[in-house]
Design a protein around this motif. Structure first.
Motif, PDB file in Angstrom:
ATOM      1  N   LEU A 536       0.734  -1.221   0.041  1.00 40.61           N
ATOM      2  CA  LEU A 536       0.033  -0.099   0.090  1.00 40.61           C
ATOM      3  C   LEU A 536       0.849   1.215  -0.177  1.00 40.61           C
ATOM      4  CD1 LEU A 536      -3.084   0.988   0.214  1.00 40.61           C
ATOM      5  CD2 LEU A 536      -2.596   1.041   2.802  1.00 40.61           C
ATOM      6  N   VAL A 537       1.628   1.264   0.680  1.00 35.52           N
ATOM      7  CA  VAL A 537       2.799   2.524   1.015  1.00 35.52           C
ATOM      8  C   VAL A 537       4.548   1.936   0.753  1.00 35.52           C
ATOM      9  CG1 VAL A 537       3.437   4.421   2.520  1.00 35.52           C
ATOM     10  CG2 VAL A 537       1.339   3.271   2.634  1.00 35.52           C
ATOM     11  N   SER A 538       5.036   2.792  -0.060  1.00 39.24           N
ATOM     12  CA  SER A 538       6.620   2.431  -0.531  1.00 39.24           C
ATOM     13  C   SER A 538       7.305   2.370   0.883  1.00 39.24           C
ATOM     14  CB  SER A 538       7.015   3.091  -1.185  1.00 39.24           C
ATOM     15  OG  SER A 538       7.129   4.603  -1.101  1.00 39.24           O
ATOM     16  N   LYS A 539       8.473   1.779   0.918  1.00 38.58           N
ATOM     17  CA  LYS A 539       9.254   2.030   2.098  1.00 38.58           C
ATOM     18  C   LYS A 539       9.606   3.349   2.215  1.00 38.58           C
ATOM     19  CE  LYS A 539       9.550  -2.507   3.686  1.00 38.58           C
ATOM     20  NZ  LYS A 539       9.593  -2.897   5.131  1.00 38.58           N
ATOM     21  N   GLN A 540      10.172   4.205   1.131  1.00 39.22           N
ATOM     22  CA  GLN A 540      10.549   5.260   1.398  1.00 39.22           C
ATOM     23  C   GLN A 540       9.576   6.371   1.862  1.00 39.22           C
ATOM     24  OE1 GLN A 540      12.962   7.052  -2.093  1.00 39.22           O
ATOM     25  NE2 GLN A 540      11.531   8.910  -2.137  1.00 39.22           N
ATOM     26  N   ARG A 541       8.401   6.182   1.311  1.00 37.89           N
ATOM     27  CA  ARG A 541       7.173   7.013   2.046  1.00 37.89           C
ATOM     28  C   ARG A 541       7.139   6.819   3.389  1.00 37.89           C
ATOM     29  NH1 ARG A 541       4.970  11.725   2.643  1.00 37.89           N
ATOM     30  NH2 ARG A 541       2.646  11.612   3.177  1.00 37.89           N
ATOM     31  N   MET A 542       7.134   5.313   3.884  1.00 32.51           N
ATOM     32  CA  MET A 542       6.947   5.230   5.207  1.00 32.51           C
ATOM     33  C   MET A 542       7.945   5.763   6.114  1.00 32.51           C
ATOM     34  SD  MET A 542       5.663   1.284   4.744  1.00 32.51           S
ATOM     35  CE  MET A 542       5.708   0.828   6.539  1.00 32.51           C
ATOM     36  N   PHE A 543       9.258   5.597   5.532  1.00 33.23           N
ATOM     37  CA  PHE A 543      10.115   6.317   6.392  1.00 33.23           C
ATOM     38  C   PHE A 543      10.280   7.963   6.400  1.00 33.23           C
ATOM     39  CE2 PHE A 543      15.109   6.778   7.153  1.00 33.23           C
ATOM     40  CZ  PHE A 543      14.935   6.360   8.431  1.00 33.23           C
ATOM     41  N   GLU A 544       9.700   8.493   5.370  1.00 33.08           N
ATOM     42  CA  GLU A 544       9.549   9.640   5.034  1.00 33.08           C
ATOM     43  C   GLU A 544       8.656  10.332   6.326  1.00 33.08           C
ATOM     44  OE1 GLU A 544       9.432  12.566   1.550  1.00 33.08           O
ATOM     45  OE2 GLU A 544       7.486  11.994   2.054  1.00 33.08           O
ATOM     46  N   VAL A 545       7.555   9.640   6.499  1.00 39.25           N
ATOM     47  CA  VAL A 545       6.503  10.022   7.374  1.00 39.25           C
ATOM     48  C   VAL A 545       7.035   9.898   8.731  1.00 39.25           C
ATOM     49  CG1 VAL A 545       4.134   9.454   8.235  1.00 39.25           C
ATOM     50  CG2 VAL A 545       4.506   9.469   5.748  1.00 39.25           C
ATOM     51  N   TYR A 546       7.593   8.670   8.939  1.00 36.53           N
ATOM     52  CA  TYR A 546       8.188   8.529  10.398  1.00 36.53           C
ATOM     53  C   TYR A 546       9.141   9.544  10.733  1.00 36.53           C
ATOM     54  CZ  TYR A 546      11.029   5.959  13.604  1.00 36.53           C
ATOM     55  OH  TYR A 546      11.960   6.011  14.811  1.00 36.53           O
ATOM     56  N   LEU A 547       9.908  10.112   9.853  1.00 36.23           N
ATOM     57  CA  LEU A 547      10.938  11.096  10.093  1.00 36.23           C
ATOM     58  C   LEU A 547      10.295  12.460  10.365  1.00 36.23           C
ATOM     59  CD1 LEU A 547      13.671  10.741   7.671  1.00 36.23           C
ATOM     60  CD2 LEU A 547      13.957   9.936   9.934  1.00 36.23           C
ATOM     61  N   ASN A 548       8.939  12.719   9.947  1.00 38.14           N
ATOM     62  CA  ASN A 548       8.340  14.028  10.041  1.00 38.14           C
ATOM     63  C   ASN A 548       7.317  13.863  11.372  1.00 38.14           C
ATOM     64  OD1 ASN A 548       8.687  16.029   7.848  1.00 38.14           O
ATOM     65  ND2 ASN A 548       9.103  13.968   7.001  1.00 38.14           N
ATOM     66  N   ILE A 549       7.180  12.679  11.952  1.00 36.62           N
ATOM     67  CA  ILE A 549       6.132  12.925  13.060  1.00 36.62           C
ATOM     68  C   ILE A 549       6.595  12.395  14.309  1.00 36.62           C
ATOM     69  CG2 ILE A 549       4.346  12.386  11.380  1.00 36.62           C
ATOM     70  CD1 ILE A 549       4.301   9.590  12.728  1.00 36.62           C
ATOM     71  N   ILE A 550       7.873  11.654  14.550  1.00 38.90           N
ATOM     72  CA  ILE A 550       8.280  10.954  15.670  1.00 38.90           C
ATOM     73  C   ILE A 550       8.742  12.138  16.638  1.00 38.90           C
ATOM     74  CG2 ILE A 550       8.938   8.818  14.674  1.00 38.90           C
ATOM     75  CD1 ILE A 550      11.964   9.858  14.952  1.00 38.90           C
ATOM     76  N   GLU A 551       8.617  11.910  18.136  1.00 36.50           N
ATOM     77  CA  GLU A 551       8.753  13.001  19.044  1.00 36.50           C
ATOM     78  C   GLU A 551      10.386  12.866  19.226  1.00 36.50           C
ATOM     79  OE1 GLU A 551       7.167  12.181  22.917  1.00 36.50           O
ATOM     80  OE2 GLU A 551       7.494  14.208  23.464  1.00 36.50           O
ATOM     81  N   TRP A 552      10.809  14.098  19.208  1.00 37.60           N
ATOM     82  CA  TRP A 552      12.372  14.031  19.502  1.00 37.60           C
ATOM     83  C   TRP A 552      12.977  15.175  20.525  1.00 37.60           C
ATOM     84  CZ3 TRP A 552      13.789  12.897  13.719  1.00 37.60           C
ATOM     85  CH2 TRP A 552      14.573  12.122  13.779  1.00 37.60           C
ATOM     86  N   GLY A 553      11.957  15.373  21.550  1.00 38.47           N
ATOM     87  CA  GLY A 553      12.554  16.562  22.635  1.00 38.47           C
ATOM     88  C   GLY A 553      11.581  16.831  23.599  1.00 38.47           C
ATOM     89  N   PRO A 554      11.908  17.614  24.507  1.00 41.00           N
ATOM     90  CA  PRO A 554      10.740  17.934  25.558  1.00 41.00           C
ATOM     91  C   PRO A 554       9.455  18.643  25.129  1.00 41.00           C
ATOM     92  CG  PRO A 554      12.388  19.460  25.410  1.00 41.00           C
ATOM     93  CD  PRO A 554      12.877  18.589  24.625  1.00 41.00           C
ATOM     94  N   SER A 555       8.428  17.984  25.619  1.00 45.70           N
ATOM     95  CA  SER A 555       6.939  18.558  25.101  1.00 45.70           C
ATOM     96  C   SER A 555       6.727  19.893  25.644  1.00 45.70           C
ATOM     97  CB  SER A 555       5.836  17.769  25.541  1.00 45.70           C
ATOM     98  OG  SER A 555       6.000  17.314  27.022  1.00 45.70           O
ATOM     99  N   LYS A 556       7.529  20.208  26.622  1.00 45.36           N
ATOM    100  CA  LYS A 556       7.106  21.568  27.279  1.00 45.36           C
ATOM    101  C   LYS A 556       7.925  22.740  26.486  1.00 45.36           C
ATOM    102  CE  LYS A 556      11.135  21.328  30.765  1.00 45.36           C
ATOM    103  NZ  LYS A 556      11.116  20.969  32.128  1.00 45.36           N
ATOM    104  N   TYR A 557       8.792  22.436  25.848  1.00 44.44           N
ATOM    105  CA  TYR A 557       9.348  23.543  24.810  1.00 44.44           C
ATOM    106  C   TYR A 557       8.541  24.297  24.051  1.00 44.44           C
ATOM    107  CZ  TYR A 557      12.430  26.083  21.775  1.00 44.44           C
ATOM    108  OH  TYR A 557      13.079  26.950  21.025  1.00 44.44           O
ATOM    109  N   ARG A 558       8.417  25.595  24.040  1.00 47.36           N
ATOM    110  CA  ARG A 558       7.705  26.337  23.244  1.00 47.36           C
ATOM    111  C   ARG A 558       8.486  27.205  22.183  1.00 47.36           C
ATOM    112  NH1 ARG A 558       2.832  29.852  25.512  1.00 47.36           N
ATOM    113  NH2 ARG A 558       2.206  31.020  23.272  1.00 47.36           N
TER     114      ARG A 558
END
Length: 709
Positions: A536-558
């Motif tokens: 349904l989805v290419s590996k490249q697209r899956m990894f692209e979405v993954y890189l753009n949504i994962i949390e990478w730091g403190p949620s309190k940072y504004r």
């Protein structure tokens, strides 16, 4: 013809004499019948007291008509300690064959018991009912606590005690059964329970451990054949199972249960005996809630189990020939459980091939909400084989697969359109409590969206190596990783490791909540299977979405724009380094990869002087060595690797740079950075790879991901 007075007087005399003789005979019969009845009841009392260690007390007995006997009161009191009264009844009535009474073999039938009370007590030192189960104790081998309880012998004693005491004809009115024990209490109040030629009918109120149910019961019993068919249903509502809430923290309910037992076989052996029981169990609208299984009630509208069960010393097994019906799905389970000296489980489950629509329509409600209603063509069949022995946890084996037919195809998705991964969609980030933190678009409509080709090759390679080294070649799962994660979970008795591939992490974040439950994991695996196996989805697209949504730091940072948290590769590069994602070097990429498992604890990667801790430097070296071996970076990149990063972004203000002896935060353990794939899955030589390593691209980038078919 006219009768003379003298003749009339003679006839009257004869008739009177005959009447007197009849009255005398009837009186003699009555006296003798009562005498025989009293003798018969004394014989019954003696027989019962010889068979059981009890005192049977019977009240006055009399005939109320030609063949009906009434007994005013009865009690059964165990003679052994504790001598608590077990059974009382205010009135008993039964039919008695006069012929059998005079023949010296009285036969009672049509038993009626009114206002009966069966009261069982259990304490730490004894009980007043154990003699009913111990009448065949001689066949039991000496109990060895190390080998465990013989469940076959115990159940056989219970079944024989139950079936042997079932009357052919009985009518219980105002019958109350009470049990009081150190851990459990039960009260069964039956206004009426009738047994007629083996047919059972009645209603009762059951209160067990404070769980109260209004029940109806109907069925048929053949005591001599150990055969039973019974229907138990809720009166005015569903039935909630007792004991389960206290023992397992779960709520189990149903509308109707059908229980059938077709027979039993008990065979003696060196372990004390083995019991085989055959029968079936069916439920309508079965509901289960347990927080570890799911956040909602799991509902099966129609479930059936045809079983061949074997029980022995510390063993329980569901044998070949058993069958499970789950709505429209048919499974054939074989399960063997050994409880002592260490728990061991062996199971094999195979399903019949089911039409795709029937498969998705049969999935339990509350467990597969995202894919519910999915439609398609072809068939699906499931296979599971697993073995685990807690004495040798590392030997755990698992083989699980969903097998489609050649014409399998999805024609319509259910509650969620899985195809949305290919387009611009809104993503909501949640915390571990299920609270939404932030919603943002994933795609070109978001100015912070970063395309696959605009991410540094070093970062892509580092993440794939650390999180999922076979992402480009597997079909969503790595069985070895899952098994090793399960082994650690069993050892630590908690969800210590998840065994998730990048595909599974992506699905969890985009389509599911963050709760760690068995139900969520099962749906996660099914969604991954659908995405990967239908291309349904290419590996490249899956990894692209993954890189753009994962949390990478403190949620309190504004951020200056007002948004909170650090999500996606562009925000991560800015937060830590003040760079664009395509400008990241190897040490910066390795650091971002190292904090993916626990991004909120990123600052604990540094010591009080602002230098990377030993555990993080170990991660750098391990991943760089593997990347070099696989050809993802050059030997020069690895040899010249520096074990430090310069935080030039906002993250710098969160790092302690002066020695602070008052800090109470424990140093980061290296295990927090050990993705399961590092220790369990990565091979450090090219010859060990199952598939050829991806050739290095400029800047350490992996080769192009396979295109969607």
């Amino acid at each position: 013809m006219r009768i003379s007075p003298s003749t009339k007087r003679i006839l009257i005399g004869v008739a009177g004499t005959f009447a007197v003789l009849l009255l005398l005979a009837f009186g003699l019969f009555q006296w003798n019948r009562q005498k025989l009845l009293d003798a018969a009841l004394r014989a019954v009392k003696a027989r019962v007291e010889r068979k059981y260690p009890v005192a049977l007390v019977l009240g006055p007995a009399r005939f109320t008509d030609l063949n009906t006997v009434e007994i005013k009161g009865m009690s059964v009191v165990p003679t052994a300690s504790p001598a608590d009264t077990l059974l009382t009844a205010r009135r008993l009535q039964a039919s008695l064959s006069v012929r059998s009474l005079f023949a010296g073999r009285p036969v009672f039938s049509d038993l009626q018991i009114q206002h009966a009370r069966l009261t069982a007590h259990s304490t730490a030192t004894g009980n007043n009912y154990g003699f009913l189960l111990n009448k065949k104790k001689a066949v039991e081998a000496p109990r060895d606590l190390r080998q465990g309880r013989n469940y076959g012998l115990l159940l056989n004693q219970v079944l024989e005690a139950g079936f042997d005491n079932v009357p052919g004809q009985a009518d219980f009115q105002d019958f109350v059964v009470r049990y009081d024990g150190p851990r459990h209490q039960a009260l069964l109040a039956m206004p009426r329970l009738k047994i007629e030629d083996g047919s059972i009918s009645g209603r009762l109120t059951a209160s067990i451990d404070s769980v109260v149910n209004e029940l109806g019961v109907s069925g048929h019993v053949e005591a001599g054949d150990y055969a039973l068919t019974a229907r138990v249903f809720g009166v005015g509502g569903s039935v909630q199972l007792p004991y389960v809430p206290r023992r397992f923290g779960a709520l189990v309910s149903f509308d109707t249960v059908l229980v059938s037992m077709t027979g039993k076989e008990f065979s003696d052996d060196d372990t004390g005996g083995k019991l085989t029981v055959r029968g079936s169990l069916a439920a309508r609208n079965f509901s289960l809630y347990q927080p570890r299984l799911g956040a909602e009630d799991i509902v099966v509208h129609r479930g059936e189990l045809d079983f061949v069960a074997t029980l022995g010393r510390a063993t329980v097994a569901l044998e070949s020939g058993s069958r499970v019906l789950l709505n429209q799905l048919v499974f054939h389970p074989e399960i063997a459980v050994r409880l002592k000296p260490q728990l061991a489980v062996r199971l094999r489950i195979d399903s019949d091939a089911a039409p795709t629509n029937a498969f998705f329509n049969s999935l339990p409600e509350g467990m597969f909400d995202v894919v519910a209603g999915t439609q398609g063509t072809g068939t699906l069949a499931y296979h599971l084989q697993a073995d685990v022995d807690l004495a040798r946890v590392d030997s755990l084996h698992l083989d699980s697969s969903l097998r489609p037919s050649k014409d399998f195809r999805i024609t319509r998705f259910g509650a969620e359109d899985l195809n949305k991964l290919n387009g611009d969609f809104a993503y909501t980030a949640y915390n571990d409590k299920g609270d939404s933190l932030r919603t943002f678009p994933v795609g070109p409509s978001n100015p912070d969206f970063t395309h696959y080709d605009d991410v540094a090759g070093y970062l892509k390679s580092a993440i794939m190596t650390a999180e999922d080294p076979r992402f480009l070649t597997h079909h969503g799962f790595m069985e070895k990783a899952f098994v090793n994660a399960a082994i650690q979970d069993i050892k630590e008795k908690r969800f210590a490791r998840g065994g998730s591939t990048l595909s599974m992490q992506l699905v969890k974040n985009v389509f599911l909540n963050r709760q760690k439950t068995v139900g969520r994991k099962a749906e996660e695996m099914l969604i991954v299977w659908l995405i990967e196996n239908t291309h349904l989805v290419s590996k490249q697209r899956m990894f692209e979405v993954y890189l753009n949504i994962i949390e990478w730091g403190p949620s309190k940072y504004r951020w200056p724009s007002g948004k909170h948290g650090v999500y996606g590769v562009k925000e991560a590069a800015l937060f830590y380094y003040g760079k664009r994602p395509g400008e990241l070097n190897l040490p910066e990429s390795l650091y971002l990869a190292s904090i993916i498992p626990k991004p909120k604890y990123y600052r604990y990667s540094f010591n009080s002087y602002g230098n990377l801790r030993t555990s993080t430097r170990y991660f750098f070296k391990l991943i760089a060595d593997i990347m070099a071996t696989k050809g993802l970076i050059s030997e020069s990149d690895r040899d010249n690797l520096t074990y430090g990063v310069n935080l030039n972004g906002p993250a710098r203000s969160y790092i302690v740079t002066a020695r602070d002896t008052t800090r109470t935060v424990a140093p980061a353990d290296s295990s927090q950075f050990e993705s399961i794939n590092l220790i369990d899955l990565l091979n450090t030589t090219k010859s060990a790879e199952a598939t050829p390593a991806e050739p290095a691209a400029p800047g350490g980038a992996p080769a192009e991901a396979p295109k969607q078919n």
